[in-house]
Design an enzyme around this catalytic site. Structure first.
Site, PDB file in Angstrom:
ATOM      1  N   CYS A  76      12.725 -33.726 125.721  1.00 25.72           N
ATOM      2  CA  CYS A  76      13.692 -32.605 125.748  1.00 25.72           C
ATOM      3  C   CYS A  76      13.099 -31.643 126.949  1.00 25.72           C
ATOM      4  O   CYS A  76      12.972 -31.699 127.849  1.00 25.72           O
ATOM      5  CB  CYS A  76      13.845 -32.038 124.305  1.00 25.72           C
ATOM      6  N   HIS A 192      15.776 -36.858 121.461  1.00 22.81           N
ATOM      7  CA  HIS A 192      14.715 -36.429 120.448  1.00 22.81           C
ATOM      8  C   HIS A 192      14.183 -37.824 119.888  1.00 22.81           C
ATOM      9  O   HIS A 192      15.028 -38.274 118.884  1.00 22.81           O
ATOM     10  CB  HIS A 192      14.964 -35.503 119.553  1.00 22.81           C
ATOM     11  N   GLU A 194      12.053 -38.351 117.782  1.00 23.68           N
ATOM     12  CA  GLU A 194      11.573 -37.919 116.573  1.00 23.68           C
ATOM     13  C   GLU A 194      12.691 -37.831 115.537  1.00 23.68           C
ATOM     14  O   GLU A 194      12.501 -37.867 114.400  1.00 23.68           O
ATOM     15  CB  GLU A 194      10.582 -36.949 116.255  1.00 23.68           C
TER      16      GLU A 194
END
Length: 210
Positions: A76, A192, A194
């Protein structure tokens, strides 16, 4: 050991949690010596480009990060800071990827009625004739092993990296932009991983296995 760059980025906790779920040893640090000897480095980020670059420069990390030789993953804001320049705060960035970061303009002809930030699930596409960008041929990336083109991943951003020769995957929101970048040992995702469920977990596994 994976070192996670500490620079007041907002998603460090979610990155460490994702690595912990995979059983991967990690360490959050802004110590140049620790970053140099880590097996791999993750450069996360949720925040503002100018403030982030100021923190990096104050600690001498702006020069260290550009010359690391181990696998390096920007996420990001981390990806955006790896580009030449960001319109956010008129910020000169690290210059690892030869492209610039621009703000989405919903008032443009292609963006009328579309909201900024670009937030939520959207695709990543790669290969010949990716969506919205028929002239772009993205490079092959090891991070995309066992990930299908068109898979949905999670985005939260108001700025985007323009398409360039380092583009490894694209997304189309208001206009086509670089969803992933790759150059030598440097990898980056605008989305992202994650927060991107199984696809993001696979990408992190691919990074760990480099």
């Amino acid at each position: 050991m994976i070192a996670i760059v500490k620079y007041n980025a907002g998603n460090i906790g979610s990155v460490t949690n994702a690595l912990n779920r995979l059983g991967i040893e990690n360490n959050v640090t802004d110590d140049p010596a620790e970053l140099k000897v880590a097996d791999k480095v993750i450069f996360p980020g949720v925040g503002e480009a100018g403030t982030a670059m100021k923190y990096l420069k104050e600690r001498g990390l702006d020069e260290i990060l550009k010359y690391l030789e181990q696998p390096f993953l920007g996420i990001c804001l981390g990806m955006q800071l790896m580009c030449n320049h960001s319109e956010e705060g008129d910020t000169e960035c690290l210059g690892i990827f030869d492209t610039d970061v621009k703000r989405f303009r919903p008032s443009s002809a292609s963006g009328l009625g579309m909201k900024v930030p670009h937030m939520g699930w959207n695709s990543l596409s790669y290969g010949l004739g990716v969506q919205g960008s028929e002239s772009v041929i993205t490079q092959n990336s090891e991070l995309l092993t066992n990930i299908q083109s068109g898979s949905d991943v999670y985005y939260v951003h108001s700025y985007y990296a323009e398409l360039c020769e380092d583009t490894a995957a694209t997304c189309d929101y208001i206009l086509p932009f670089s969803s992933m970048l790759q150059k030598d040992n440097y990898y980056a995702t605008q989305f992202h991983p994650e927060k991107s469920a199984g696809v993001g977990e696979q990408l992190l596994k691919n990074f760990v296995n480099l």
